[in-house]
Design a protein around this motif. Structure first.
Motif, PDB file in Angstrom:
ATOM      1  N   ILE A 125     -15.710 -19.408 -45.780  1.00 37.36           N
ATOM      2  CA  ILE A 125     -15.713 -19.522 -43.771  1.00 37.36           C
ATOM      3  C   ILE A 125     -16.132 -18.459 -43.733  1.00 37.36           C
ATOM      4  O   ILE A 125     -16.459 -18.446 -43.025  1.00 37.36           O
ATOM      5  N   ILE A 126     -15.886 -17.906 -44.013  1.00 36.19           N
ATOM      6  CA  ILE A 126     -16.822 -16.265 -43.339  1.00 36.19           C
ATOM      7  C   ILE A 126     -18.460 -17.170 -43.461  1.00 36.19           C
ATOM      8  O   ILE A 126     -18.797 -16.358 -42.484  1.00 36.19           O
ATOM      9  N   SER A 127     -18.932 -17.488 -44.162  1.00 38.03           N
ATOM     10  CA  SER A 127     -20.358 -17.940 -44.565  1.00 38.03           C
ATOM     11  C   SER A 127     -20.234 -18.984 -43.825  1.00 38.03           C
ATOM     12  O   SER A 127     -21.731 -18.968 -42.257  1.00 38.03           O
ATOM     13  N   ARG A 128     -19.360 -19.668 -43.085  1.00 34.76           N
ATOM     14  CA  ARG A 128     -19.864 -20.636 -42.181  1.00 34.76           C
ATOM     15  C   ARG A 128     -19.556 -19.963 -40.676  1.00 34.76           C
ATOM     16  O   ARG A 128     -20.070 -20.538 -39.393  1.00 34.76           O
ATOM     17  N   THR A 129     -19.191 -19.017 -40.659  1.00 31.21           N
ATOM     18  CA  THR A 129     -18.638 -18.170 -39.438  1.00 31.21           C
ATOM     19  C   THR A 129     -19.880 -17.685 -38.807  1.00 31.21           C
ATOM     20  O   THR A 129     -20.076 -17.339 -37.993  1.00 31.21           O
ATOM     21  N   GLU A 131     -22.807 -18.339 -39.908  1.00 30.13           N
ATOM     22  CA  GLU A 131     -24.053 -19.267 -39.343  1.00 30.13           C
ATOM     23  C   GLU A 131     -23.909 -19.751 -37.771  1.00 30.13           C
ATOM     24  O   GLU A 131     -24.229 -19.873 -37.824  1.00 30.13           O
ATOM     25  N   GLY A 132     -22.873 -19.814 -38.333  1.00 25.18           N
ATOM     26  CA  GLY A 132     -22.206 -20.670 -35.865  1.00 25.18           C
ATOM     27  C   GLY A 132     -22.064 -19.428 -35.153  1.00 25.18           C
ATOM     28  O   GLY A 132     -23.178 -19.815 -34.194  1.00 25.18           O
ATOM     29  N   LYS A 133     -21.980 -18.409 -35.428  1.00 18.45           N
ATOM     30  CA  LYS A 133     -22.427 -16.730 -34.473  1.00 18.45           C
ATOM     31  C   LYS A 133     -23.435 -16.421 -34.465  1.00 18.45           C
ATOM     32  O   LYS A 133     -24.888 -16.819 -33.124  1.00 18.45           O
ATOM     33  N   ALA A 134     -25.338 -17.152 -35.579  1.00 18.68           N
ATOM     34  CA  ALA A 134     -26.143 -16.963 -35.545  1.00 18.68           C
ATOM     35  C   ALA A 134     -26.843 -18.261 -34.546  1.00 18.68           C
ATOM     36  O   ALA A 134     -27.545 -17.663 -34.258  1.00 18.68           O
ATOM     37  N   ALA A 135     -26.417 -19.499 -35.175  1.00 20.62           N
ATOM     38  CA  ALA A 135     -26.754 -20.624 -34.451  1.00 20.62           C
ATOM     39  C   ALA A 135     -26.484 -20.838 -32.601  1.00 20.62           C
ATOM     40  O   ALA A 135     -27.584 -20.901 -32.159  1.00 20.62           O
ATOM     41  N   SER A 136     -25.429 -19.701 -31.930  1.00 24.23           N
ATOM     42  CA  SER A 136     -25.467 -19.826 -30.555  1.00 24.23           C
ATOM     43  C   SER A 136     -25.532 -18.402 -30.117  1.00 24.23           C
ATOM     44  O   SER A 136     -25.616 -18.773 -28.947  1.00 24.23           O
ATOM     45  N   GLY A 137     -25.746 -17.733 -30.811  1.00 27.75           N
ATOM     46  CA  GLY A 137     -26.030 -15.987 -30.411  1.00 27.75           C
ATOM     47  C   GLY A 137     -25.238 -15.983 -29.734  1.00 27.75           C
ATOM     48  O   GLY A 137     -25.269 -14.387 -29.390  1.00 27.75           O
ATOM     49  N   TYR A 139     -22.209 -13.422 -30.821  1.00 31.21           N
ATOM     50  CA  TYR A 139     -21.505 -11.915 -31.811  1.00 31.21           C
ATOM     51  C   TYR A 139     -19.994 -11.755 -31.516  1.00 31.21           C
ATOM     52  O   TYR A 139     -19.466 -11.363 -32.130  1.00 31.21           O
ATOM     53  N   GLY A 140     -19.703 -12.495 -30.331  1.00 28.73           N
ATOM     54  CA  GLY A 140     -18.545 -11.680 -29.668  1.00 28.73           C
ATOM     55  C   GLY A 140     -18.895 -10.198 -28.770  1.00 28.73           C
ATOM     56  O   GLY A 140     -20.221 -10.425 -28.462  1.00 28.73           O
TER      57      GLY A 140
END
Length: 186
Positions: A125-129, A131-137, A139-140
């Motif tokens: 879950i942490i890894s997918r999160t 990766e998703g943040k990196a792909a979308s740019g 980071y919150g």
């Protein structure tokens, strides 16, 4: 005084708890907490919280199957940790899990395997999160009030002696935003 306390749950409101309740009663449970996992339904969380509040040291919590505690493995393990902390024994009838015998290698191994799988699930879950943040740019956090060009203009105007009050009105931002930009220069 040891008590056998049952916990029965189903996944939807349409499912029936009768067969689980009967099995728990046959096992010897004096009291049975019941909940449902359905999407917006909070009954399972409430029933589980009530069970955890109710049990005392020396009691035994009994379920028909391990996944009756929760759909998420990590939550199951949290429950098992809570039971251990409260010195409550846990039994899953169909899987043959019984934590009363601390020396039983099968029960101990089963709980440890569940722990490993929960950790693996959490890491996925942490890894997918990430990766998703990196792909979308994304980071919150809050988006900057001013873009980099506007920040440079503010820095230039500050160096020319324009007041922060004038700048916050000119750019439509708070004084704190202008102050934070001025601190970047220092």
């Amino acid at each position: 005084m040891m008590a056998l306390i049952g916990f029965a749950s189903v996944s939807t409101n349409q499912q029936d708890l009768t067969s689980q309740a009967e099995r728990l009663t046959e096992y010897g449970c004096e009291k049975i907490f019941q909940g449902k996992h359905s999407g917006k339904e909070e009954s399972n969380k409430q029933a589980l919280a009530s069970l955890i509040d109710y049990v005392r040291s020396g009691d035994t919590v009994v379920v028909t199957k391990l996944d009756r505690l929760s759909r998420a493995l990590s939550q199951v393990l949290n429950c098992l940790d809570t039971f251990t902390d409260k010195q409550v024994v846990f039994v899953a009838i169909e899987q043959g899990i019984d934590t009363s015998n601390k020396k039983d290698p099968l029960s101990k191994a089963m709980v440890q395997l569940l722990g490993m799988f929960a950790e693996l699930e959490r890491n996925f879950i942490i890894s997918r999160t990430r990766e998703g943040k990196a792909a979308s740019g994304n980071y919150g956090g809050l988006k900057p009030k001013l873009n980099s060009k506007q920040e440079q203009e503010v820095i230039t105007k500050l160096s020319q002696g324009v007041s922060k009050v004038v700048l916050n009105k000119q750019y439509g931002v708070s004084r704190a935003t202008i102050l934070n930009i001025s601190r970047k220069v220092v």
